[in-house]
Design a protein around this motif. Structure first.
Motif, PDB file in Angstrom:
ATOM      1  N   ALA A 214     -52.683   2.592   1.982  1.00 18.47           N
ATOM      2  CA  ALA A 214     -54.000   2.640   1.339  1.00 18.47           C
ATOM      3  C   ALA A 214     -53.943   2.095  -0.079  1.00 18.47           C
ATOM      4  N   LYS A 215     -52.884   2.418  -0.806  1.00 17.33           N
ATOM      5  CA  LYS A 215     -52.733   1.911  -2.175  1.00 17.33           C
ATOM      6  C   LYS A 215     -52.551   0.394  -2.181  1.00 17.33           C
ATOM      7  N   LEU A 216     -51.824  -0.115  -1.187  1.00 16.47           N
ATOM      8  CA  LEU A 216     -51.704  -1.571  -1.077  1.00 16.47           C
ATOM      9  C   LEU A 216     -53.071  -2.188  -0.822  1.00 16.47           C
ATOM     10  N   GLY A 217     -53.861  -1.562   0.058  1.00 16.68           N
ATOM     11  CA  GLY A 217     -55.198  -2.064   0.341  1.00 16.68           C
ATOM     12  C   GLY A 217     -56.076  -2.082  -0.899  1.00 16.68           C
ATOM     13  N   LYS A 218     -55.968  -1.042  -1.716  1.00 15.73           N
ATOM     14  CA  LYS A 218     -56.751  -0.982  -2.952  1.00 15.73           C
ATOM     15  C   LYS A 218     -56.332  -2.095  -3.908  1.00 15.73           C
ATOM     16  N   ALA A 219     -55.015  -2.320  -4.038  1.00 16.82           N
ATOM     17  CA  ALA A 219     -54.527  -3.372  -4.933  1.00 16.82           C
ATOM     18  C   ALA A 219     -54.986  -4.742  -4.454  1.00 16.82           C
ATOM     19  N   CYS A 220     -54.983  -4.940  -3.135  1.00 16.99           N
ATOM     20  CA  CYS A 220     -55.444  -6.216  -2.594  1.00 16.99           C
ATOM     21  C   CYS A 220     -56.938  -6.417  -2.858  1.00 16.99           C
ATOM     22  N   ALA A 221     -57.705  -5.350  -2.687  1.00 18.69           N
ATOM     23  CA  ALA A 221     -59.148  -5.455  -2.943  1.00 18.69           C
ATOM     24  C   ALA A 221     -59.409  -5.818  -4.391  1.00 18.69           C
TER      25      ALA A 221
END
Length: 297
Positions: A214-221
Motif C-alpha cells: 500500500a505504501k508503494l502504491g501511495k508513493a507511485c500515486a
C-alpha cells in the motif's frame, strides 16, 4: 508470477558454475546473488565477489536473468559501479537486473574503516547514489557534485545493452525508499518486516507486507505512476514461514498463493546450502522450481 533463486557466492567457480547452469535448466526466471564482502554466518568461510561471479554466470547461461539482491552504497561508488554494470550487461547480452538498497549495519558497513552510518545517513547517501547511478547508466558523460558523491566527466560509452538502462529493483521499506522506488525502479524488493522474523506469525507477516504494498502504491500515486508498472519482488527466507516454506510443493504453493494475492509478481528462493540458515531438501527445492507455478495458474 515468476520464480527466481539466490545463489550465494560461496563456492570456487569450478564447482559453483554447476549451480548456475542447473538454475537455468530448472527454469528459474532469474538467479541473483548477494552483493556483500561477507555475510553473517558465512563470514569465516569462502565468499566471492558478486559482479565477477555474475559475469562468470553470464558465460555459462543463455536465457536466465542475472542480478544482485542487493547492492548498496556501503562499499560501492556510483561511478565505478556503473562501469562494471555496463560491462556485465554487455557480457550477458542484456540480462542484468540491479537489485539495490540503502544498506545496513552488517560487516560491509565498517570494512573500509569508516564508522557505520546511521539510518538517516544511509537514506541520505542512497537518495544521492541512486539518481547519480541512473544518470551514469543513461548518459555518455556525467559531471556531478553532491554532498556525498562526485563525478568528473565520467564516461560510460556505449552504455547498457538494455535501453535506456538495465532495470533497477529498489529495496525499500521506508518512505524515502518508496519514493525512490516509485521514481527509479522497474521493480521493488522486500524481505518482509524484520520485526516479525523471530516471533511473528504468518498472518502478521502478510498484513505487514500488505501495508508495504500500500505504501508503494501511495508513493507511485504521488509520483504520477501506475503501481502496476512496477514488479513486486519478495526475497523469501526472512518471514515467519521460512522453516516450512521449502518443506513441500504444497507448502510453497500455499505460501505463494497468499503473496500473489497481495500483488507480488516474483518470489525468490535461496538455493539450498546444507548446515546453514538456508538448508533445505534439494530434491524438494527442484520439484518446487519445476511444478509449483503450474499449480498457481
Amino acid at each position: 508470477m515468476r520464480l527466481s533463486t539466490v545463489i550465494l557466492p560461496i563456492h570456487r567457480w569450478s564447482e559453483g558454475q554447476k549451480t548456475w547452469r542447473r538454475a537455468e535448466d530448472l527454469g528459474f526466471h532469474a538467479a541473483y546473488t548477494y552483493d556483500h564482502l561477507s555475510w553473517r554466518s558465512f563470514r569465516d568461510g569462502p565468499w566471492f565477489g558478486a559482479l565477477p561471479t555474475l559475469t562468470a554466470a553470464a558465460t555459462v547461461t543463455e536465457r536466465m536473468r542475472l542480478g544482485t539482491l542487493v547492492t548498496s552504497p556501503n562499499f560501492r561508488h556510483p561511478v565505478t559501479l556503473a562501469k562494471e554494470l555496463i560491462s556485465l550487461d554487455d557480457v550477458s547480452g542484456g540480462r542484468v537486473t540491479l537489485g539495490i538498497g540503502a544498506g545496513g549495519n552488517g560487516f560491509d558497513a565498517t570494512v573500509l574503516g569508516q564508522e557505520a552510518w546511521t539510518p538517516r545517513e544511509r537514506a541520505d547517501r542512497f537518495g544521492e547514489f541512486l539518481p547519480l547511478l541512473d544518470r551514469l547508466l543513461t548518459e555518455d558523460a556525467v559531471t556531478y557534485t553532491g554532498a556525498h558523491y562526485r563525478a568528473d566527466e565520467a564516461r560510460n560509452i556505449p552504455g547498457c545493452v538494455q535501453r535506456p538502462r538495465l532495470p533497477f529493483a529498489v529495496a525499500a521499506t521506508g518512505p524515502r525508499g518508496f519514493k525512490l522506488a516509485a521514481r527509479y525502479g522497474q521493480a521493488w524488493v522486500t524481505t518482509g518486516d524484520p520485526k516479525l522474523f523471530e516471533e511473528g506469525t504468518a498472518e502478521q507477516s502478510v498484513e505487514a507486507l500488505r501495508g508495504q504494498v500500500a505504501k508503494l502504491g501511495k508513493a507511485c500515486a504521488e509520483a504520477g505512476r501506475d503501481v502496476a508498472s512496477i514488479d513486486k519482488v519478495l526475497l523469501t527466507g526472512f518471514t515467519p514461514e521460512r522453516s516450512e516454506l521449502l518443506g513441500s510443493v504444497d507448502a510453497f504453493v500455499d505460501f505463494a498463493g497468499r503473496h500473489v494475492e497481495l500483488g507480488f509478481t516474483e518470489l525468490v528462493l535461496h538455493w539450498p546450502i546444507p548446515e546453514s540458515d538456508f538448508a533445505a531438501d534439494q530434491s524438494v527445492f527442484e520439484k518446487i522450481a519445476t511444478e509449483a507455478l503450474s499449480q498457481l495458474r
